[in-house]
Enzyme design. Sequence first.
Site, mmCIF file in Angstrom:
data_model
loop_
_atom_site.group_PDB
_atom_site.id
_atom_site.type_symbol
_atom_site.label_atom_id
_atom_site.label_comp_id
_atom_site.label_asym_id
_atom_site.label_seq_id
_atom_site.Cartn_x
_atom_site.Cartn_y
_atom_site.Cartn_z
ATOM 1 C CG HIS A 35 -25.021 66.546 16.403
ATOM 2 N ND1 HIS A 35 -23.768 66.031 16.574
ATOM 3 C CD2 HIS A 35 -24.901 67.888 16.564
ATOM 4 C CE1 HIS A 35 -22.927 67.008 16.851
ATOM 5 N NE2 HIS A 35 -23.586 68.151 16.842
ATOM 6 C CG ASP A 54 -28.349 75.038 16.086
ATOM 7 O OD1 ASP A 54 -27.865 75.914 16.802
ATOM 8 O OD2 ASP A 54 -27.682 74.337 15.316
HETATM 9 N N1 CMC Z 1 -34.217 65.977 8.634
HETATM 10 C C1 CMC Z 1 -34.505 64.904 7.876
HETATM 11 N N2 CMC Z 1 -33.630 63.915 7.613
HETATM 12 C C2 CMC Z 1 -32.404 64.010 8.138
HETATM 13 C C3 CMC Z 1 -32.034 65.098 8.951
HETATM 14 C C4 CMC Z 1 -32.996 66.091 9.201
HETATM 15 N N3 CMC Z 1 -32.689 67.160 9.965
HETATM 16 N N4 CMC Z 1 -30.749 64.946 9.358
HETATM 17 C C5 CMC Z 1 -30.332 63.796 8.808
HETATM 18 N N5 CMC Z 1 -31.322 63.238 8.084
HETATM 19 C C6 CMC Z 1 -31.267 61.948 7.376
HETATM 20 C C7 CMC Z 1 -30.470 62.068 6.068
HETATM 21 O O1 CMC Z 1 -31.324 62.360 4.979
HETATM 22 C C8 CMC Z 1 -29.834 60.712 5.971
HETATM 23 O O2 CMC Z 1 -30.800 59.809 5.473
HETATM 24 P P1 CMC Z 1 -30.330 58.559 4.534
HETATM 25 O O3 CMC Z 1 -29.433 57.726 5.397
HETATM 26 O O4 CMC Z 1 -31.619 57.890 4.192
HETATM 27 O O5 CMC Z 1 -29.636 59.164 3.354
HETATM 28 C C9 CMC Z 1 -29.548 60.314 7.418
HETATM 29 O O6 CMC Z 1 -30.509 61.051 8.201
HETATM 30 C C10 CMC Z 1 -28.153 60.667 7.889
HETATM 31 O O7 CMC Z 1 -27.907 62.044 7.580
HETATM 32 P P2 CMC Z 1 -26.500 62.607 7.142
HETATM 33 O O8 CMC Z 1 -26.691 63.898 6.424
HETATM 34 O O9 CMC Z 1 -25.716 61.536 6.435
HETATM 35 O O10 CMC Z 1 -25.856 62.831 8.558
HETATM 36 P P3 CMC Z 1 -24.660 63.794 8.887
HETATM 37 O O11 CMC Z 1 -24.052 63.275 10.131
HETATM 38 O O12 CMC Z 1 -23.761 63.968 7.713
HETATM 39 O O13 CMC Z 1 -25.366 65.209 9.134
HETATM 40 C C11 CMC Z 1 -26.364 67.089 10.127
HETATM 41 C C12 CMC Z 1 -25.581 65.797 10.366
HETATM 42 C C13 CMC Z 1 -26.404 67.896 11.431
HETATM 43 C C14 CMC Z 1 -25.620 67.954 9.080
HETATM 44 C C15 CMC Z 1 -27.795 66.750 9.648
HETATM 45 O O14 CMC Z 1 -28.475 65.980 10.622
HETATM 46 C C16 CMC Z 1 -28.614 67.992 9.287
HETATM 47 O O15 CMC Z 1 -28.491 68.496 8.159
HETATM 48 N N6 CMC Z 1 -29.442 68.521 10.258
HETATM 49 C C17 CMC Z 1 -30.171 69.750 10.037
HETATM 50 C C18 CMC Z 1 -29.245 70.937 10.252
HETATM 51 C C19 CMC Z 1 -28.940 71.168 11.719
HETATM 52 O O16 CMC Z 1 -29.820 71.172 12.568
HETATM 53 N N7 CMC Z 1 -27.633 71.411 12.013
HETATM 54 C C20 CMC Z 1 -27.176 71.752 13.362
HETATM 55 C C21 CMC Z 1 -26.268 70.719 13.941
HETATM 56 S S1 CMC Z 1 -25.978 70.976 15.704
HETATM 57 C C22 CMC Z 1 -25.166 72.475 15.836
HETATM 58 C C23 CMC Z 1 -23.851 72.517 15.168
HETATM 59 O O17 CMC Z 1 -23.053 71.589 15.274
HETATM 60 O O18 CMC Z 1 -23.572 73.536 14.538
#
Ligand code: CMC
Length: 431
Positions: free
Chosen positions: A308, A366
């Site tokens: 998140h 989720d």
């Molecule tokens: N699985 C594997 N690696 C992950 C995941 C994951 N679910 N989420 C983040 N990472 C890694 C990512 O690869 C990155 O690694 P590095 O620093 O080595 O490049 C690091 O963690 C930080 O990730 P980010 O994408 O920069 O973080 P963000 O804050 O931009 O993204 C997120 C947040 C929710 C989009 C992301 O965690 C994700 O894609 N999760 C899966 C989708 C999901 O479950 N979304 C629902 C969110 S809660 C409900 C809502 O708000 O709608």
Amino acid sequence: MTDSKKSATLTIDDASFDLPIYSPTAGPDVLDIRKLYAQAGVFTYDPGFTSTASCDSTITFIDGGKGELLHRGYPIDQLAGKSHYLEVCYLLLYGELPSATELEDFEERVTHHTMIHEQMANFFRGFRRDAHPMAIITGVVGAMSAFYHDSTDVSDPWQREVASIRLIAKMPTIVAMAYKYTIGQPFVYPRNDLDYASNFLRMCFAVPAEEYEVNPILARAMDRIFTLHADHEQNASTSTVRLASSSGANPFACIAAGVACLWGPAHGGANQACLEMLREIGTVDRIPEFIARAKDKDDPFRLMGFGHRVYKNVDPRATVLKQSADEVLELLGVENNPLLQVAKELERTALNDPYFVEKKLFPNVDFYSGIILEAMGFPTSMFTPIFALSRTVGWISQWKEMISDPGMKIGRPRQLYTGATLRDYVDIENR
Ligand code: CMC
């Protein structure tokens, strides 16, 4: 906003600029850069808004480090345990918990706006039967502005109030109709003698051929899912609603924009993606393979329902839902549901894996909601629509807060331009 007692000094070449710092009632201090461009001639750069407060707000607060979510100061676990969705709607919209009379009046107003204009049914019939319900809902919510002209003037507080009640009241009807349409069943009209969640379940699962009795435990679980998704401060869809509304667009158009944004798999679409992932994993022995893929930089696969932007600790909504999943599955006699077994083992494995621990990736809302919704009988395509239904009150509360602010400005971000500089047009025969 509190008065600035502190300031920061920014030095660019030989010039210094003072930037006021505000202290919120909770959360980190905020640097005010509003006059920066006028004074220093520079923009700030923050794609994805990772360090930018886009507004001031009194509605919802998240402490991502502690894993805390407060609505108007009240913790989400207390609201999920002791309150119910319509009371939380009142709290989000008006700022305080209602008295018994206020709640009764609010419930009465919502309950008596549940029907939609009969002609709107024709909109549904224009869609293909295999359309995703989110596609239908985006269109139909936008179309409300063509039916409810008397509540589209955003400068009139009374019309704003009527639009708010209409949206909260009609969203379950629209979502249920989108579902019925995609499965080829007749629409089921709302019943005003039922509570909000029971009425929604009935509109989704009843058929004219037989009586349908709502199971009160399932209605309670449904209500809890609505409550847990009601608001989440300045997330992508809420920010979309605020940006769309900042131009003065009507509330139905703005909420339709929020629905469209929510659909994406990184946001509200993650609940559908998560259940599909659990199905693809299928059995506990395949978990290591998927964990390895999630950690592989060259593989775009991510563990859906994990991670998140704000929570760097357990998402408090996931904790409530995990318990709710156990209760609902036991009630339905499917506590050995293989998906729940995969989910629990996946959670355990990831929480003990250094990759997830170091990156502070915990299960989010989720992760467990899809298991409950599937056990209730909803197909995966309905998960995000149910999220949209629940979040409507959050979008409206944030929209009302913004529109009521006399200092509101149209949202207009700037950019770091990296394209071509001025050049002369070349006639086609010379290219
Ligand atoms: N699985 C594997 N690696 C992950 C995941 C994951 N679910 N989420 C983040 N990472 C890694 C990512 O690869 C990155 O690694 P590095 O620093 O080595 O490049 C690091 O963690 C930080 O990730 P980010 O994408 O920069 O973080 P963000 O804050 O931009 O993204 C997120 C947040 C929710 C989009 C992301 O965690 C994700 O894609 N999760 C899966 C989708 C999901 O479950 N979304 C629902 C969110 S809660 C409900 C809502 O708000 O709608």
